[in-house]
Design a protein around this motif. Sequence first.
Motif, PDB file in Angstrom:
ATOM      1  N   ILE A   1      -2.776  10.071   0.463  1.00 44.43           N
ATOM      2  CA  ILE A   1      -3.533   9.068   0.051  1.00 44.43           C
ATOM      3  C   ILE A   1      -3.643   8.005   1.120  1.00 44.43           C
ATOM      4  N   LEU A   2      -2.558   7.453   1.529  1.00 50.19           N
ATOM      5  CA  LEU A   2      -2.476   6.375   2.362  1.00 50.19           C
ATOM      6  C   LEU A   2      -3.454   6.659   3.752  1.00 50.19           C
ATOM      7  N   GLU A   3      -3.251   7.997   3.937  1.00 49.29           N
ATOM      8  CA  GLU A   3      -3.926   8.491   5.363  1.00 49.29           C
ATOM      9  C   GLU A   3      -5.348   8.325   5.072  1.00 49.29           C
ATOM     10  N   GLN A   4      -5.726   8.783   4.267  1.00 47.15           N
ATOM     11  CA  GLN A   4      -7.373   8.631   3.811  1.00 47.15           C
ATOM     12  C   GLN A   4      -7.697   7.226   3.538  1.00 47.15           C
TER      13      GLN A   4
ATOM     14  N   GLU B   1      -9.890   2.304   6.153  1.00 47.51           N
ATOM     15  CA  GLU B   1      -9.994   0.926   6.666  1.00 47.51           C
ATOM     16  C   GLU B   1     -10.251   0.942   8.142  1.00 47.51           C
ATOM     17  N   GLN B   2      -9.747   1.867   8.875  1.00 49.37           N
ATOM     18  CA  GLN B   2      -9.981   1.889  10.318  1.00 49.37           C
ATOM     19  C   GLN B   2     -11.620   2.083  10.553  1.00 49.37           C
ATOM     20  N   SER B   3     -12.290   2.874   9.616  1.00 53.36           N
ATOM     21  CA  SER B   3     -13.748   3.011   9.982  1.00 53.36           C
ATOM     22  C   SER B   3     -14.575   1.697   9.546  1.00 53.36           C
ATOM     23  N   LEU B   4     -13.832   0.971   8.379  1.00 53.16           N
ATOM     24  CA  LEU B   4     -14.424  -0.147   8.167  1.00 53.16           C
ATOM     25  C   LEU B   4     -14.265  -1.288   9.152  1.00 53.16           C
ATOM     26  N   TYR B   5     -13.043  -1.144   9.821  1.00 49.19           N
ATOM     27  CA  TYR B   5     -12.851  -2.309  10.884  1.00 49.19           C
ATOM     28  C   TYR B   5     -13.857  -2.027  12.010  1.00 49.19           C
ATOM     29  N   ARG B   6     -13.996  -0.635  12.222  1.00 46.56           N
ATOM     30  CA  ARG B   6     -15.087  -0.244  13.395  1.00 46.56           C
ATOM     31  C   ARG B   6     -16.331  -0.948  12.940  1.00 46.56           C
TER      32      ARG B   6
ATOM     33  N   GLU C   1      10.502  18.157  -5.084  1.00 46.48           N
ATOM     34  CA  GLU C   1       9.674  17.773  -5.749  1.00 46.48           C
ATOM     35  C   GLU C   1       9.316  16.515  -5.248  1.00 46.48           C
ATOM     36  N   VAL C   2      10.314  15.536  -4.872  1.00 43.66           N
ATOM     37  CA  VAL C   2      10.032  14.245  -4.273  1.00 43.66           C
ATOM     38  C   VAL C   2       9.480  14.392  -3.001  1.00 43.66           C
ATOM     39  N   LEU C   3       9.482  15.338  -2.220  1.00 46.48           N
ATOM     40  CA  LEU C   3       8.818  15.417  -0.848  1.00 46.48           C
ATOM     41  C   LEU C   3       7.345  15.726  -1.399  1.00 46.48           C
ATOM     42  N   LYS C   4       6.949  16.532  -2.285  1.00 45.74           N
ATOM     43  CA  LYS C   4       5.814  16.922  -2.397  1.00 45.74           C
ATOM     44  C   LYS C   4       4.933  15.716  -3.080  1.00 45.74           C
ATOM     45  N   SER C   5       5.731  14.847  -3.870  1.00 37.15           N
ATOM     46  CA  SER C   5       4.917  13.702  -4.217  1.00 37.15           C
ATOM     47  C   SER C   5       4.749  12.645  -3.178  1.00 37.15           C
ATOM     48  N   LEU C   6       5.853  12.471  -2.277  1.00 33.79           N
ATOM     49  CA  LEU C   6       5.611  11.492  -1.045  1.00 33.79           C
ATOM     50  C   LEU C   6       4.462  12.274  -0.124  1.00 33.79           C
ATOM     51  N   GLY C   7       4.444  13.371  -0.190  1.00 29.46           N
ATOM     52  CA  GLY C   7       3.404  14.065   0.839  1.00 29.46           C
ATOM     53  C   GLY C   7       2.083  13.884   0.175  1.00 29.46           C
TER      54      GLY C   7
END
Length: 169
Positions: free
Chosen positions: A71-74, A79-84, A60-66
């Motif tokens: 969310i962080l990857e998105q 942010e990377q797109s905004l930087y570009r 369950e912890v791994l699922k929530s971390l996943g």
Amino acid sequence: MYKLTTILFLIVSGILCYTTYSYKDQHDLVQEERNVLKIEISNLEEDKKYLNSKVKGLEEVLKSLGREVEILEQKFSGEQSLYRVNDRLTQRNSNASNNIIETKIDGTFNGWNGESIFKMKNGSVWQQASYAYQYHYAYNPDVTIYLKDGKNYMKVEGVNEALHVKRIK
């Protein structure tokens, strides 16, 4: 003959008693070992249940971390797109004809070592994009970042070589 018969009787009786006693002892030992093994199996089953509950909790912890990683990857890709986009706008607005950004390094500058990151006074952050080593100490040195052959280069006041960099913020 009576003595011999009596002695033989006693010997045979003793052997029979000993054999009977030995079988009884062996049977008792086997029963005792079975009981010990049953207890150990019961303990192992309890341990298994406990560990399975821990594994489910960790899953369950791994699922929530996943989910958090997704969310962080998105967010990071956004942010990377905004930087570009910001890079393009900054380059256009800084000096449209030469694609030049003039600013200062915010704080102490010690050169670069292969993975250096440089924070600028204008808020932008740049990272070394090619391996090179250069030591030069300066405080708030002037910096010129320019576009050449589709790559950004950073020229630091007092350093002869320009460094290939990429904007990370």
